[in-house]
Design a protein around this motif. Sequence first.
Motif, PDB file in Angstrom:
ATOM      1  N   THR A  96       0.846  -1.193   0.000  1.00 16.80           N
ATOM      2  CA  THR A  96       0.000   0.000   0.000  1.00 16.80           C
ATOM      3  C   THR A  96       0.885   1.247   0.000  1.00 16.80           C
ATOM      4  O   THR A  96       2.003   1.238   0.518  1.00 16.80           O
ATOM      5  CB  THR A  96      -0.940   0.027   1.216  1.00 16.80           C
ATOM      6  OG1 THR A  96      -0.193   0.244   2.415  1.00 16.80           O
ATOM      7  CG2 THR A  96      -1.718  -1.281   1.331  1.00 16.80           C
ATOM      8  N   LEU A 113      -6.445   1.758  -4.539  1.00 18.36           N
ATOM      9  CA  LEU A 113      -6.611   1.450  -3.122  1.00 18.36           C
ATOM     10  C   LEU A 113      -6.506   2.698  -2.269  1.00 18.36           C
ATOM     11  O   LEU A 113      -5.460   3.335  -2.192  1.00 18.36           O
ATOM     12  CB  LEU A 113      -5.546   0.431  -2.686  1.00 18.36           C
ATOM     13  CG  LEU A 113      -5.536   0.004  -1.217  1.00 18.36           C
ATOM     14  CD1 LEU A 113      -6.887  -0.564  -0.802  1.00 18.36           C
ATOM     15  CD2 LEU A 113      -4.438  -1.022  -0.977  1.00 18.36           C
ATOM     16  N   VAL A 137      -6.954   3.356   1.626  1.00 15.13           N
ATOM     17  CA  VAL A 137      -7.056   2.526   2.829  1.00 15.13           C
ATOM     18  C   VAL A 137      -8.121   2.990   3.805  1.00 15.13           C
ATOM     19  O   VAL A 137      -8.489   2.242   4.717  1.00 15.13           O
ATOM     20  CB  VAL A 137      -5.691   2.418   3.554  1.00 15.13           C
ATOM     21  CG1 VAL A 137      -4.624   1.863   2.625  1.00 15.13           C
ATOM     22  CG2 VAL A 137      -5.261   3.762   4.148  1.00 15.13           C
ATOM     23  N   ASP A 153     -13.937   1.857   2.711  1.00 13.50           N
ATOM     24  CA  ASP A 153     -14.329   0.438   2.754  1.00 13.50           C
ATOM     25  C   ASP A 153     -14.520  -0.146   1.358  1.00 13.50           C
ATOM     26  O   ASP A 153     -14.054  -1.258   1.072  1.00 13.50           O
ATOM     27  CB  ASP A 153     -15.634   0.277   3.546  1.00 13.50           C
ATOM     28  CG  ASP A 153     -15.460   0.512   5.033  1.00 13.50           C
ATOM     29  OD1 ASP A 153     -14.324   0.380   5.519  1.00 13.50           O
ATOM     30  OD2 ASP A 153     -16.465   0.798   5.704  1.00 13.50           O
ATOM     31  N   VAL A 204     -11.179  -0.636  -0.513  1.00 15.22           N
ATOM     32  CA  VAL A 204     -10.417  -1.781   0.005  1.00 15.22           C
ATOM     33  C   VAL A 204     -11.047  -3.087  -0.444  1.00 15.22           C
ATOM     34  O   VAL A 204     -10.350  -4.030  -0.859  1.00 15.22           O
ATOM     35  CB  VAL A 204     -10.316  -1.704   1.539  1.00 15.22           C
ATOM     36  CG1 VAL A 204      -9.702  -2.976   2.112  1.00 15.22           C
ATOM     37  CG2 VAL A 204      -9.495  -0.489   1.958  1.00 15.22           C
ATOM     38  N   ASN A 211       1.644  -3.171   4.665  1.00 19.59           N
ATOM     39  CA  ASN A 211       0.833  -2.002   4.996  1.00 19.59           C
ATOM     40  C   ASN A 211       1.771  -0.810   5.211  1.00 19.59           C
ATOM     41  O   ASN A 211       2.228  -0.540   6.324  1.00 19.59           O
ATOM     42  CB  ASN A 211       0.001  -2.263   6.250  1.00 19.59           C
ATOM     43  CG  ASN A 211      -1.150  -3.202   5.995  1.00 19.59           C
ATOM     44  OD1 ASN A 211      -1.988  -2.957   5.132  1.00 19.59           O
ATOM     45  ND2 ASN A 211      -1.199  -4.297   6.743  1.00 19.59           N
ATOM     46  N   ARG A 213      -8.383  -2.425   8.322  1.00 21.00           N
ATOM     47  CA  ARG A 213      -9.317  -2.585   7.196  1.00 21.00           C
ATOM     48  C   ARG A 213      -8.678  -3.398   6.056  1.00 21.00           C
ATOM     49  O   ARG A 213      -9.283  -4.340   5.538  1.00 21.00           O
ATOM     50  CB  ARG A 213      -9.734  -1.195   6.709  1.00 21.00           C
ATOM     51  CG  ARG A 213     -10.775  -1.190   5.604  1.00 21.00           C
ATOM     52  CD  ARG A 213     -11.134   0.244   5.227  1.00 21.00           C
ATOM     53  NE  ARG A 213     -11.901   0.921   6.265  1.00 21.00           N
ATOM     54  CZ  ARG A 213     -11.442   1.917   7.018  1.00 21.00           C
ATOM     55  NH1 ARG A 213     -10.209   2.387   6.861  1.00 21.00           N
ATOM     56  NH2 ARG A 213     -12.209   2.474   7.932  1.00 21.00           N
ATOM     57  N   VAL A 214      -7.481  -3.016   5.670  1.00 17.44           N
ATOM     58  CA  VAL A 214      -6.804  -3.694   4.567  1.00 17.44           C
ATOM     59  C   VAL A 214      -6.421  -5.124   4.945  1.00 17.44           C
ATOM     60  O   VAL A 214      -6.622  -6.068   4.168  1.00 17.44           O
ATOM     61  CB  VAL A 214      -5.562  -2.891   4.126  1.00 17.44           C
ATOM     62  CG1 VAL A 214      -4.740  -3.678   3.105  1.00 17.44           C
ATOM     63  CG2 VAL A 214      -5.981  -1.549   3.536  1.00 17.44           C
TER      64      VAL A 214
END
Length: 241
Positions: A10, A60, A62, A65, A68, A87, A120-121
């Motif tokens: 990311t 993406l 992050v 929602d 992701v 991350n 989340r990721v």
Amino acid sequence: MADKTTALVTGANKGIGYEIAAGLGARGYRVGVGGRDAGRREEAVARLRGSGVDAFGVPLDVIDDESVAGAARLVEEQEGRLDVLVNNAGITGGMDQTPTTVDLTAVRVALETNVLGVIRVTNALLPLLRRSASPRVVNVSSTVGSLTRQSDPERDSGPIAVAYSPSKTMLNAVTVQYAKELADTNVLINLACPGFVATDFNGFRGHRTPAQGAATPIRLATLPDDGPSGGFFDDDGAIPW
């Protein structure tokens, strides 16, 4: 692509994230370049491909929602599994971060990206990581997240930053919880501190290059199966909590 080891990084369109992607690509990994900005993301993909890296873009954000979830679907459709998740995306939260005068929005924004974004990721990609024979998760943290170092009056632990530094402390604590939950699996999850790297993140004031900063994240992303999990490391080894 199932025969290739696949990584997703990311915030990989520039700086440390880009160098992590480049380093993994140089080791033969197929690398997903995660990023919000389409132009910068695809430029990074083109640069990586030009250097021989098998790279692909992954839209993406992050903190979103749907974004992701879309990234997870893309990786599943194209790759079928994921072997490494780094991350790396993060923000400072802006200034001023003096505790008594800070705008609470700065704290919320830092936590949303640096902590909740990682959760989340990770949760969205974990089902794909579980399909890997040797899944690795690396969360890019900072020594400013070390309470031991922050509370040492003899150490220069950086500026007062009530948003950024505590967000990294919480990220460290969150990573330990993941390691505890995943202890009976083959998922290894660790924290990497890249050091004080010269990027636009800090106005290019750092004394390390992005490539140097990428070294520890790459090492943790390529750990052997008997490697550590739930640790906090920089180039010199374990960092005190």
